[in-house]
Design an enzyme around this catalytic site. Structure first.
Site, PDB file in Angstrom:
ATOM      1  N   MET A  30       0.835  -1.203   0.000  1.00 60.83           N
ATOM      2  CA  MET A  30       0.000   0.000   0.000  1.00 60.83           C
ATOM      3  C   MET A  30       0.871   1.255   0.000  1.00 60.83           C
ATOM      4  O   MET A  30       0.392   2.351   0.295  1.00 60.83           O
ATOM      5  CB  MET A  30      -0.930  -0.002   1.209  1.00 60.83           C
ATOM      6  CG  MET A  30      -1.862  -1.212   1.211  1.00 60.83           C
ATOM      7  SD  MET A  30      -3.303  -1.012   2.265  1.00 60.83           S
ATOM      8  CE  MET A  30      -2.544  -0.727   3.851  1.00 60.83           C
ATOM      9  N   GLY A  31       2.168   1.105  -0.309  1.00 61.43           N
ATOM     10  CA  GLY A  31       3.066   2.249  -0.336  1.00 61.43           C
ATOM     11  C   GLY A  31       3.585   2.607   1.036  1.00 61.43           C
ATOM     12  O   GLY A  31       3.437   1.826   1.989  1.00 61.43           O
ATOM     13  N   ALA A  32       4.219   3.814   1.146  1.00 59.97           N
ATOM     14  CA  ALA A  32       4.923   4.195   2.377  1.00 59.97           C
ATOM     15  C   ALA A  32       5.895   3.081   2.755  1.00 59.97           C
ATOM     16  O   ALA A  32       5.868   2.533   3.852  1.00 59.97           O
ATOM     17  CB  ALA A  32       3.948   4.515   3.508  1.00 59.97           C
ATOM     18  N   HIS A  34       9.026   0.651   3.615  1.00 56.85           N
ATOM     19  CA  HIS A  34      10.022   0.631   4.697  1.00 56.85           C
ATOM     20  C   HIS A  34      10.872  -0.625   4.544  1.00 56.85           C
ATOM     21  O   HIS A  34      10.739  -1.358   3.550  1.00 56.85           O
ATOM     22  CB  HIS A  34       9.317   0.694   6.050  1.00 56.85           C
ATOM     23  CG  HIS A  34       8.230  -0.342   6.224  1.00 56.85           C
ATOM     24  ND1 HIS A  34       8.472  -1.690   6.252  1.00 56.85           N
ATOM     25  CD2 HIS A  34       6.872  -0.218   6.336  1.00 56.85           C
ATOM     26  CE1 HIS A  34       7.333  -2.348   6.420  1.00 56.85           C
ATOM     27  NE2 HIS A  34       6.337  -1.475   6.451  1.00 56.85           N
ATOM     28  N   HIS A  37       9.224  -3.954   3.581  1.00 60.45           N
ATOM     29  CA  HIS A  37       8.946  -4.099   2.145  1.00 60.45           C
ATOM     30  C   HIS A  37      10.243  -4.370   1.376  1.00 60.45           C
ATOM     31  O   HIS A  37      10.256  -5.175   0.443  1.00 60.45           O
ATOM     32  CB  HIS A  37       8.298  -2.824   1.601  1.00 60.45           C
ATOM     33  CG  HIS A  37       6.995  -2.469   2.236  1.00 60.45           C
ATOM     34  ND1 HIS A  37       6.837  -1.357   3.027  1.00 60.45           N
ATOM     35  CD2 HIS A  37       5.777  -3.068   2.195  1.00 60.45           C
ATOM     36  CE1 HIS A  37       5.576  -1.280   3.443  1.00 60.45           C
ATOM     37  NE2 HIS A  37       4.913  -2.315   2.968  1.00 60.45           N
ATOM     38  N   GLN A  61     -10.361  -2.159   1.379  1.00 60.53           N
ATOM     39  CA  GLN A  61     -10.014  -2.864   2.609  1.00 60.53           C
ATOM     40  C   GLN A  61      -9.967  -1.939   3.826  1.00 60.53           C
ATOM     41  O   GLN A  61      -9.544  -2.351   4.895  1.00 60.53           O
ATOM     42  CB  GLN A  61      -8.700  -3.620   2.444  1.00 60.53           C
ATOM     43  CG  GLN A  61      -7.451  -2.775   2.344  1.00 60.53           C
ATOM     44  CD  GLN A  61      -6.252  -3.626   1.934  1.00 60.53           C
ATOM     45  OE1 GLN A  61      -6.157  -4.145   0.823  1.00 60.53           O
ATOM     46  NE2 GLN A  61      -5.321  -3.799   2.858  1.00 60.53           N
ATOM     47  N   GLN A 149       5.097 -12.104   7.183  1.00 59.47           N
ATOM     48  CA  GLN A 149       4.542 -12.811   8.337  1.00 59.47           C
ATOM     49  C   GLN A 149       3.922 -11.833   9.345  1.00 59.47           C
ATOM     50  O   GLN A 149       3.078 -12.213  10.138  1.00 59.47           O
ATOM     51  CB  GLN A 149       5.677 -13.624   8.983  1.00 59.47           C
ATOM     52  CG  GLN A 149       5.342 -14.337  10.274  1.00 59.47           C
ATOM     53  CD  GLN A 149       4.388 -15.495  10.067  1.00 59.47           C
ATOM     54  OE1 GLN A 149       4.494 -16.216   9.067  1.00 59.47           O
ATOM     55  NE2 GLN A 149       3.462 -15.673  11.005  1.00 59.47           N
ATOM     56  N   GLN A 154      -3.538 -12.265   7.122  1.00 57.39           N
ATOM     57  CA  GLN A 154      -3.575 -11.954   5.691  1.00 57.39           C
ATOM     58  C   GLN A 154      -2.869 -13.042   4.893  1.00 57.39           C
ATOM     59  O   GLN A 154      -3.393 -13.545   3.889  1.00 57.39           O
ATOM     60  CB  GLN A 154      -2.890 -10.601   5.458  1.00 57.39           C
ATOM     61  CG  GLN A 154      -2.548 -10.296   4.019  1.00 57.39           C
ATOM     62  CD  GLN A 154      -2.042  -8.873   3.855  1.00 57.39           C
ATOM     63  OE1 GLN A 154      -2.827  -7.941   3.864  1.00 57.39           O
ATOM     64  NE2 GLN A 154      -0.739  -8.707   3.729  1.00 57.39           N
ATOM     65  N   ARG A 188       2.339   2.290   9.318  1.00 61.69           N
ATOM     66  CA  ARG A 188       1.582   3.065  10.300  1.00 61.69           C
ATOM     67  C   ARG A 188       2.452   3.533  11.464  1.00 61.69           C
ATOM     68  O   ARG A 188       2.022   4.385  12.242  1.00 61.69           O
ATOM     69  CB  ARG A 188       0.387   2.264  10.802  1.00 61.69           C
ATOM     70  CG  ARG A 188      -0.691   2.116   9.718  1.00 61.69           C
ATOM     71  CD  ARG A 188      -1.894   1.302  10.174  1.00 61.69           C
ATOM     72  NE  ARG A 188      -3.049   1.510   9.323  1.00 61.69           N
ATOM     73  CZ  ARG A 188      -3.588   0.576   8.527  1.00 61.69           C
ATOM     74  NH1 ARG A 188      -3.059  -0.629   8.458  1.00 61.69           N
ATOM     75  NH2 ARG A 188      -4.654   0.843   7.797  1.00 61.69           N
TER      76      ARG A 188
HETATM   77  N1  LIG Z   1       7.775  -5.565   9.209  1.00 60.67           N
HETATM   78  C1  LIG Z   1       7.497  -6.293   8.140  1.00 60.67           C
HETATM   79  N2  LIG Z   1       8.219  -7.398   7.870  1.00 60.67           N
HETATM   80  C2  LIG Z   1       7.938  -8.166   6.797  1.00 60.67           C
HETATM   81  N3  LIG Z   1       6.935  -7.907   5.930  1.00 60.67           N
HETATM   82  C3  LIG Z   1       6.192  -6.816   6.158  1.00 60.67           C
HETATM   83  C4  LIG Z   1       6.429  -5.954   7.263  1.00 60.67           C
HETATM   84  N4  LIG Z   1       5.514  -4.954   7.219  1.00 60.67           N
HETATM   85  C5  LIG Z   1       4.738  -5.178   6.150  1.00 60.67           C
HETATM   86  N5  LIG Z   1       5.145  -6.292   5.501  1.00 60.67           N
HETATM   87  C6  LIG Z   1       4.519  -6.887   4.335  1.00 60.67           C
HETATM   88  O1  LIG Z   1       4.519  -5.986   3.252  1.00 60.67           O
HETATM   89  C7  LIG Z   1       3.378  -6.240   2.449  1.00 60.67           C
HETATM   90  C8  LIG Z   1       2.633  -4.954   2.207  1.00 60.67           C
HETATM   91  O2  LIG Z   1       2.124  -4.495   3.431  1.00 60.67           O
HETATM   92  P1  LIG Z   1       1.563  -3.037   3.656  1.00 60.67           P
HETATM   93  O3  LIG Z   1       1.813  -2.217   2.462  1.00 60.67           O
HETATM   94  O4  LIG Z   1       0.207  -3.139   4.226  1.00 60.67           O
HETATM   95  O5  LIG Z   1       2.587  -2.442   4.742  1.00 60.67           O
HETATM   96  P2  LIG Z   1       2.413  -2.344   6.288  1.00 60.67           P
HETATM   97  O6  LIG Z   1       3.680  -1.869   6.863  1.00 60.67           O
HETATM   98  O7  LIG Z   1       1.782  -3.594   6.787  1.00 60.67           O
HETATM   99  O8  LIG Z   1       1.403  -1.159   6.417  1.00 60.67           O
HETATM  100  P3  LIG Z   1       0.232  -1.049   7.469  1.00 60.67           P
HETATM  101  O9  LIG Z   1       0.803  -1.334   8.805  1.00 60.67           O
HETATM  102  O10 LIG Z   1      -0.253   0.322   7.300  1.00 60.67           O
HETATM  103  O11 LIG Z   1      -0.771  -2.080   7.026  1.00 60.67           O
HETATM  104  C9  LIG Z   1       2.546  -7.289   3.172  1.00 60.67           C
HETATM  105  O12 LIG Z   1       2.847  -8.566   2.644  1.00 60.67           O
HETATM  106  C10 LIG Z   1       3.070  -7.166   4.588  1.00 60.67           C
HETATM  107  O13 LIG Z   1       2.896  -8.327   5.344  1.00 60.67           O
HETATM  108 MG   LIG Z   2      -0.327  -3.702   6.126  1.00 61.73          MG
END
Ligand SMILES: Nc1ncnc2c1ncn2[C@@H]1O[C@H](COP(=O)(O)OP(=O)(O)OP(=O)(O)O)[C@@H](O)[C@H]1O
Ligand SMILES: [Mg+2]
Length: 285
Positions: A30-32, A34, A37, A61, A149, A154, A188
């Protein structure tokens, strides 16, 4: 860095996808972006084919009153991270590209697994998530999709959808990436004030305490984790659950084997989740 292709429309995606070497590994976000990702993109890269990252803030969602409007949008930085990690294509469509007819009438239903834990607090969340994941799998013609994980429910639901609907996509799980002090990386986290950021550590500390009690059985795990959460009243706990990792049912007292300890809490105005897989009835290490 420079050969990253950015696709904003279906036509641009189709053109970019046509030039990719198989297998095509897709990381949906969903971007942002880190370091969590980045780890997914690196794991995708290591698979030897091509890497396609999607950046799409999926309105379907988010519930009414959730944080869609204020969700961080950082596309330029996201493209730089994707390029630095070796992605070949970023697909960054707007909602009108993904949902050209408006909200879809036909959707994927998560079923009962979507009603517990996160689903209990976020009605419809997993239906919206699965619907866009199915669409993005089809639009990108993904061979492999990687999921973190950190979002264990999800990940489980995506696996179930691929099995139940015979989508023929390989699903790969990637371990949770954490800050040095243990906080699970999340887009977040940037909502957290310095005070909230300190409070947020209680999630990981609670899971670690539960994990340390794994050899003693389910009630010891639950008690250890709950006792740590109680030390931080500024974290308003939504759930703390020790569940079967496949059925998400609470594990009974004499359960032994693989389990998932999961927590969700509100810290300030931010809802945080975290989890650890553990083995009940066997010493760690
Ligand atoms: N700390 C992390 N370690 C490994 N994978 C992650 C981590 N944070 C997010 N992901 C994975 O990155 C993918 C995209 O997630 P998403 O874009 O929702 O980021 P997010 O950091 O989970 O954001 P939010 O907390 O707002 O949902 C998903 O498969 C998610 O499980
Ligand atoms: Mg997420």
């Amino acid at each position: 860095m420079s050969d990253l292709v950015v696709a904003r429309t279906r036509a641009e995606l189709a053109a970019a996808r046509g030039a990719l070497q198989a297998p095509v590994a897709v990381v949906m976000t969903m971007g942002a972006l880190h370091a969590g990702h980045a780890r997914l993109v690196r794991e995708a890269r290591a698979r030897g084919g091509s890497v396609l990252v999607t950046v799409f803030l999926n309105p379907l969602q988010f519930g009414a009153g959730e944080d869609l409007a204020r969700y961080p949008r950082t596309l330029d930085a996201d493209l730089a991270l994707a390029a630095a990690e070796g992605a070949d294509v970023v697909f960054a469509p707007g909602p009108d590209v993904v949902y050209p007819d408006g909200e879809p009438g036909v959707r994927v239903s998560a079923g009962a697994l979507g009603d517990v834990l996160e689903g209990a607090s976020r009605p419809g969340h997993f239906d919206g998530m699965l619907t866009v994941v199915a669409k993005l799998m089809n639009l990108t013609r993904a061979d492999v999709c990687l999921f973190g994980q950190k979002d264990a429910q999800q990940l489980l639901l995506v696996r179930r959808m691929v099995r139940d609907l015979d989508l023929g996509v390989e699903v790969v799980a990637v371990p949770t990436v954490r800050e040095d002090d243990g906080l699970a990386m999340s887009s977040r986290n940037r909502y957290l004030s310095p005070f909230d950021r300190e409070v947020s550590l209680v999630l990981h500390r609670s899971l670690a305490a539960g994990e340390a009690a794994a050899a003693e059985g389910p009630s010891a795990v639950r008690r250890a984790a709950r006792d740590v959460l109680r030390t931080e009243p500024a974290a308003r706990v939504d759930y703390l659950a020790l569940v079967d990792p496949v059925t998400l049912a609470d594990v009974p007292e004499h359960f032994r084997g693989d389990a998932l300890l999961a927590v969700a809490a509100r810290v300030g105005s931010t809802r945080l989740i975290d989890n650890v897989p553990l083995v009940i009835g066997r010493a760690e290490g």
